[in-house]
Scaffold this motif. Structure first.
Motif, PDB file in Angstrom:
ATOM      1  N   LEU A   1       0.832  -1.203   0.000  1.00 30.86           N
ATOM      2  CA  LEU A   1       0.000   0.000   0.000  1.00 30.86           C
ATOM      3  C   LEU A   1       0.870   1.257   0.000  1.00 30.86           C
ATOM      4  O   LEU A   1       0.588   2.222  -0.712  1.00 30.86           O
TER       5      LEU A   1
ATOM      6  N   MET B   1       0.764   4.055  -3.061  1.00 37.23           N
ATOM      7  CA  MET B   1       0.074   5.321  -2.777  1.00 37.23           C
ATOM      8  C   MET B   1       0.594   6.498  -3.590  1.00 37.23           C
ATOM      9  O   MET B   1      -0.204   7.281  -4.133  1.00 37.23           O
TER      10      MET B   1
ATOM     11  N   VAL C   1      -0.993   6.685  -7.099  1.00 39.33           N
ATOM     12  CA  VAL C   1      -2.379   7.160  -7.138  1.00 39.33           C
ATOM     13  C   VAL C   1      -2.421   8.684  -7.016  1.00 39.33           C
ATOM     14  O   VAL C   1      -3.111   9.368  -7.787  1.00 39.33           O
TER      15      VAL C   1
ATOM     16  N   THR D   1      -0.129  -4.183 -11.213  1.00 46.39           N
ATOM     17  CA  THR D   1      -0.176  -4.450  -9.770  1.00 46.39           C
ATOM     18  C   THR D   1      -0.585  -5.895  -9.508  1.00 46.39           C
ATOM     19  O   THR D   1      -0.041  -6.555  -8.605  1.00 46.39           O
TER      20      THR D   1
ATOM     21  N   ILE E   1      -6.564  -0.919  -6.734  1.00 51.57           N
ATOM     22  CA  ILE E   1      -5.897   0.287  -7.221  1.00 51.57           C
ATOM     23  C   ILE E   1      -6.516   0.774  -8.519  1.00 51.57           C
ATOM     24  O   ILE E   1      -6.571   1.975  -8.793  1.00 51.57           O
TER      25      ILE E   1
ATOM     26  N   ALA F   1      -9.625   2.668  -7.483  1.00 49.50           N
ATOM     27  CA  ALA F   1      -9.201   3.915  -6.834  1.00 49.50           C
ATOM     28  C   ALA F   1      -8.705   4.922  -7.863  1.00 49.50           C
ATOM     29  O   ALA F   1      -8.959   6.131  -7.741  1.00 49.50           O
ATOM     30  N   MET F   2      -8.024   4.420  -8.886  1.00 45.81           N
ATOM     31  CA  MET F   2      -7.498   5.318  -9.908  1.00 45.81           C
ATOM     32  C   MET F   2      -8.627   5.979 -10.685  1.00 45.81           C
ATOM     33  O   MET F   2      -8.590   7.179 -10.974  1.00 45.81           O
TER      34      MET F   2
ATOM     35  N   ASN G   1     -10.207   8.629  -8.429  1.00 46.11           N
ATOM     36  CA  ASN G   1      -9.377   9.813  -8.222  1.00 46.11           C
ATOM     37  C   ASN G   1      -9.294  10.680  -9.475  1.00 46.11           C
ATOM     38  O   ASN G   1      -9.309  11.909  -9.398  1.00 46.11           O
TER      39      ASN G   1
ATOM     40  N   PHE H   1      -7.958   4.877  -2.259  1.00 49.58           N
ATOM     41  CA  PHE H   1      -7.122   3.680  -2.339  1.00 49.58           C
ATOM     42  C   PHE H   1      -7.092   2.922  -1.011  1.00 49.58           C
ATOM     43  O   PHE H   1      -7.365   1.717  -0.963  1.00 49.58           O
TER      44      PHE H   1
END
Length: 483
Positions: free
Chosen positions: A348, A352, A355, A410, A422, A425-426, A429, A471
């Protein structure tokens, strides 16, 4: 205030003669210029050595062949404490052409170094708008001393301009215009232009005014030259014209010239009287200034001028670094909240920054587009939500593309479930970054604040903090790791 440079009344007003070799197109790769028409380091070094030795004659001989623009370049390339001695050594070359070419900060230093009567003579040779630009940044006491040496008519015009706010048409306009009554015919106008000794140095059209001095039309010089003498101006003039109020911001003036394809335009006061004009050469300078200003404001770099005093550069930059420090604490607080989860899964911590970085770049792209659109009136209240929808679709496409790439990488390097986390999350974001990139500048604009000034700080805070939250929150919610 720095020491005053000695001043010679007889020579300052005379323009230094230009030698044949001083023409710009002939000054390529000679003993003073390189192949890119810049002053050579060895030439500048020879001027410095002559100044250090106090040999003013040698300094004069070195500088005398230069074009006015090159003299200005030389002054800017020298250290601050070397400029006053150089000006003293080449007094008769410190003409208004040189002063007009100087960088703002260097020009201010030079104006403070010259005695008031020397500056006054330069001011009297300039158009009102250029004269105002020359002295507007000086201390009030220096302004008064200089204006006291200027002829009454010029002084009144400059004081009138200084009464308007900075970066408005009233401050920037040229008050020397050619205006004639509407009862004239073309022949009368031609005779007037030929006989009048006090015409503006440059003009592209003649303004026709009524008895109240309100502009009622314009006549382009090409029309005047090609129309029979007996034709009345009211029959040949263009009645539709763009009038610029004195309090119009310079950005709005530039947009008017761009939108309506103007060469010049009348500036009017609150009563509609003609008080000046803006010309395209002024607008080119405004466009260049505004474009550079917005880029520097987005980066928080202040004026971004290498001649800006260190104290001013420090003050303009450090406040935004402090603001960034404050917004970075928000991202750090989110990371601290998920500290236990990060300790259990080191991957993580590794992922990070990716991201946050991608989200920040996406937000910066959208913000740059939005700030430019606002500055050019392409983004207004009428189409805000259409633009937001457009950027949302672009963000979805960008997010999906990046999510697939980072998710696969990943999954192969760490674990498939982490790849899915991820990737999602991407997408989240980048969508948030796209929305923030548009909405933050729009909000600043609605609050009557310059959207270029602080947008980057808030967009970065939003993308970083939301990227971390999405994330790390998804990693915990998916059961990949527990807190």
């Amino acid at each position: 205030m720095v020491d005053k440079v000695p001043f010679d009344d007889d020579v300052l007003t005379a323009d230094a003669p230009e030698e044949e070799g001083a023409r710009p197109d002939d000054r390529i790769d000679d003993e003073r210029h390189d192949h890119e028409n810049r002053l050579k380091p060895e030439y500048i070094r020879s001027v410095r050595e002559a100044l250090e030795e106090g040999d003013n004659n040698a300094v004069y001989d070195l500088v005398e062949p230069l074009h006015a623009a090159d003299v200005a370049d030389l002054l800017e390339l020298l250290d601050r404490d070397e400029r006053a001695p150089l000006a003293a050594a080449i007094t008769d070359q410190m003409t208004f052409e040189v002063v007009a070419e100087l960088n703002d900060h260097v020009r201010e230093d030079m104006m403070e170094a010259l005695p008031p009567e020397a500056v006054a003579l330069i001011v009297e040779q300039l158009e009102t708008d250029d004269a105002v630009q020359l002295i507007e940044d000086l201390d009030e006491g220096d302004q008064r001393a200089i204006l006291a040496e200027v002829e009454a008519e010029d002084r009144a015009a400059i004081e009138s301009a200084l009464a308007y706010p900075e970066e408005t048409a009233g401050r920037l306009m040229n008050r020397h215009v050619v205006a004639v009554p509407e009862h004239m015919n073309v022949g009368n106008l031609i005779d007037y232009l030929r006989s009048e000794a006090d015409l503006a140095h440059e003009f592209y059209e003649v303004f026709v005014v009524d008895e109240r001095h309100h502009p009622v039309g314009t006549c382009a010089l090409s029309w005047i030259l090609t129309t029979p003498r007996n034709i009345s101006l009211t029959d040949v003039m263009k009645r539709d014209q763009t009038l610029i109020p004195v309090d119009t911001d310079q950005e709005e003036v530039a947009l008017m010239f761009q939108k309506y394809d103007l060469i010049s335009a009348a500036v009017v006061d609150d009563t509609g009287r003609l008080v000046g004009q803006m010309t395209v050469d002024d607008v080119v300078h405004i466009i260049s200034e505004e474009a550079g200003e917005d880029v520097l404001l987005l980066s928080g770099a202040g004026d971004g001028d290498i001649n800006e005093p260190i104290r001013e550069a420090y003050g303009s930059r450090v406040r935004w670094l402090i603001a960034n420090l404050g917004t970075a604490v928000v991202g750090s607080a989110i990371i601290a909240f998920f500290g236990a989860a990060i300790e259990k899964l080191v991957a993580l911590a590794v992922l990070m920054p990716i991201v946050a970085s991608i989200g920040g770049n996406a937000g910066t792209q959208t913000m740059a587009v939005a700030v430019r659109a606002i500055a050019t009136n392409q983004l207004t209240r009428a189409n805000t939500w259409r633009i937001v929808g457009r950027e949302l679709r672009v963000a979805l496409l960008n997010g999906a593309t990046i999510a697939v790439l980072i998710g696969i990488a990943t999954g192969l390097l760490f674990a498939p479930q982490l790849g899915v986390v991820i990737a999602v999350a991407m997408v989240i974001n980048i969508i948030i970054a796209g929305m923030a990139g548009v909405l933050v500048p729009v909000i600043f604009e609605r609050l009557n604040q310059d959207p270029a000034v602080a947008s980057s700080v808030f967009v970065t805070m939003i993308t970083d903090s939301m990227g971390f939250l999405a994330f790390l929150g998804l990693a915990v919610a998916s059961g990949l790791v527990s807190m």
